[in-house]
Design a protein around this motif. Structure first.
Motif, short mmCIF file in Angstrom:
data_model
loop_
_atom_site.label_atom_id
_atom_site.label_comp_id
_atom_site.label_asym_id
_atom_site.label_seq_id
_atom_site.Cartn_x
_atom_site.Cartn_y
_atom_site.Cartn_z
N ILE A 1 0.82 -1.22 0.00
CA ILE A 1 0.00 0.00 0.00
C ILE A 1 0.85 1.27 0.00
O ILE A 1 0.30 2.37 0.09
N GLN A 2 2.17 1.13 -0.12
CA GLN A 2 3.03 2.30 -0.12
C GLN A 2 2.69 3.30 -1.24
O GLN A 2 2.68 4.51 -1.01
N PRO A 3 2.40 2.82 -2.48
CA PRO A 3 2.02 3.79 -3.53
C PRO A 3 0.78 4.60 -3.17
O PRO A 3 0.73 5.81 -3.42
N GLU A 4 -0.22 3.95 -2.57
CA GLU A 4 -1.44 4.66 -2.18
C GLU A 4 -1.17 5.62 -1.02
O GLU A 4 -1.74 6.72 -0.96
N LEU A 5 -0.28 5.22 -0.10
CA LEU A 5 0.09 6.11 0.99
C LEU A 5 0.80 7.35 0.47
O LEU A 5 0.55 8.47 0.94
N GLN A 6 1.65 7.15 -0.53
CA GLN A 6 2.36 8.28 -1.12
C GLN A 6 1.40 9.25 -1.80
O GLN A 6 1.55 10.48 -1.70
N LYS A 7 0.39 8.72 -2.46
CA LYS A 7 -0.60 9.59 -3.10
C LYS A 7 -1.38 10.40 -2.07
O LYS A 7 -1.69 11.58 -2.30
N LEU A 8 -1.69 9.77 -0.93
CA LEU A 8 -2.38 10.50 0.13
C LEU A 8 -1.50 11.62 0.68
O LEU A 8 -2.00 12.73 0.95
N ARG A 9 -0.22 11.35 0.85
CA ARG A 9 0.69 12.39 1.37
C ARG A 9 0.79 13.55 0.40
O ARG A 9 0.89 14.71 0.81
N GLU A 10 0.79 13.23 -0.89
CA GLU A 10 0.85 14.30 -1.89
C GLU A 10 -0.46 15.08 -1.94
O GLU A 10 -0.48 16.30 -2.13
N SER B 1 -0.65 17.49 1.35
CA SER B 1 0.73 17.92 1.63
C SER B 1 0.79 19.14 2.55
O SER B 1 1.82 19.43 3.15
N SER B 2 -0.32 19.85 2.65
CA SER B 2 -0.34 21.03 3.51
C SER B 2 -0.14 20.61 4.97
O SER B 2 -0.62 19.57 5.40
N LYS B 3 0.56 21.46 5.74
CA LYS B 3 0.90 21.12 7.11
C LYS B 3 -0.09 21.67 8.15
O LYS B 3 0.15 21.54 9.35
N ASP B 4 -1.16 22.30 7.70
CA ASP B 4 -2.11 22.82 8.68
C ASP B 4 -2.83 21.67 9.38
O ASP B 4 -2.92 20.55 8.86
N GLN B 5 -3.34 21.93 10.56
CA GLN B 5 -3.90 20.89 11.41
C GLN B 5 -5.08 20.16 10.77
O GLN B 5 -5.18 18.94 10.84
N GLN B 6 -5.96 20.90 10.12
CA GLN B 6 -7.14 20.28 9.50
C GLN B 6 -6.74 19.30 8.40
O GLN B 6 -7.29 18.20 8.31
N THR B 7 -5.77 19.71 7.58
CA THR B 7 -5.33 18.83 6.49
C THR B 7 -4.64 17.59 7.03
O THR B 7 -4.86 16.47 6.54
#
Length: 263
Positions: free
Chosen positions: A93-102, A105-111
């Motif tokens: 599931i690493q490819p799907e995890l990477q897509k979620l991180r992209e 990608s914003s560092k605000d708390q809600q995101t």
């Protein structure tokens, strides 16, 4: 992943502290003090000696290392299977995890909260648990390290031969170091076989370790007593067979190839 790495690093520190790494050159005896020596190293050392004495031959100690290694691996097999399946699920599931991180990608708390929610949903969907592979490692590491100490510190092994080598000296023909490196490479290659290579951020690191780890182990085996190299060879062969039986990466790879051709 970071929490898992920190946990394993802390575990390794505790194990090394208990093991008393400075005692690696001291023979293990019934008088050896400490929890590590009394409850881990000494029982395994006695088991090696008992199995060797059963055969009543010079080669008995080499055969004892082979048999005890297989016995320990069989005892740990259920934990190894759990670890292998958990690791493979996380890697798939690493490819799907990477897509979620992209995507988040914003560092605000809600995101970041949204990222954590969808990440947990992804874990539940695929039955993956990033910490599921930790428990088997926690149980295995002290046992395997204790067996390593037992082989290194059992004086009865000194002077005994097995096949072409003497157990307490390095292999004079460098056959064991070559086998150790080769089987380590094959084990890691099988583990990587069938894993998704595209969009997998872990693949670059795994590809690097595929070559670094066998070289390191092979170099160590050149200088270490042949008894330890024998332990590594037998253990790696067992792990190769385990990988073939548990995950069958060669069949999975063939199925993927057939599926791609069919398309």
């Amino acid at each position: 992943m970071r929490k898992k790495l920190l946990l394993l690093t802390g575990l390794l520190g505790v194990v090394l502290l208990l093991s008393g790494c400075t005692e690696i050159d001291q023979d293990i005896t019934a008088e050896s003090e400490g929890i590590w020596n009394s409850f881990f190293v000494w029982p395994l050392s006695r088991l090696i000696v008992m199995v060797a004495e059963f055969f009543q031959a010079d080669y008995g100690y080499g055969l004892a290392i082979v048999l005890v290694t297989i016995l320990i691996r069989l005892i740990l097999l259920p934990l190894n299977i759990k670890q292998v399946k958990s690791s493979r699920a996380m890697q798939e599931i690493q490819p799907e995890l990477q897509k979620l991180r992209e995507k988040y990608s914003s560092k605000d708390q809600q995101t970041q909260q949204k990222l954590q929610q969808e990440t947990m949903q992804l874990f539940q969907k695929h039955g993956a648990n990033p910490l599921a592979g930790c428990l088997p490692i926690i149980v295995q590491m002290p046992i395997l390290l204790a067996f390593y100490h037992a082989i290194s510190r059992t004086s009865e092994l000194d002077g005994h031969h097995f096949l072409w080598f003497q157990l307490d000296n390095p292999d004079p023909y460098y056959i064991l170091p070559v086998l150790t490196a080769a089987f380590t490479f094959l084990q890691q290659k099988l583990m990587m076989s069938g894993m998704p290579k595209s969009d997998n951020p872990m693949m670059a690191q795994m590809s690097m370790m595929l070559y670094i780890m066998p070289i390191m182990i092979g170099v160590f085996a050149i200088f270490f007593p042949a008894a330890l190299a024998l332990y590594w060879v037998v253990g790696n062969i067992f792990m190769i067979l385990q990988t073939l039986l548990v995950t069958n990466p060669l069949r999975n790879k063939g199925n993927e190839t057939a599926g791609g051709t069919k398309k």
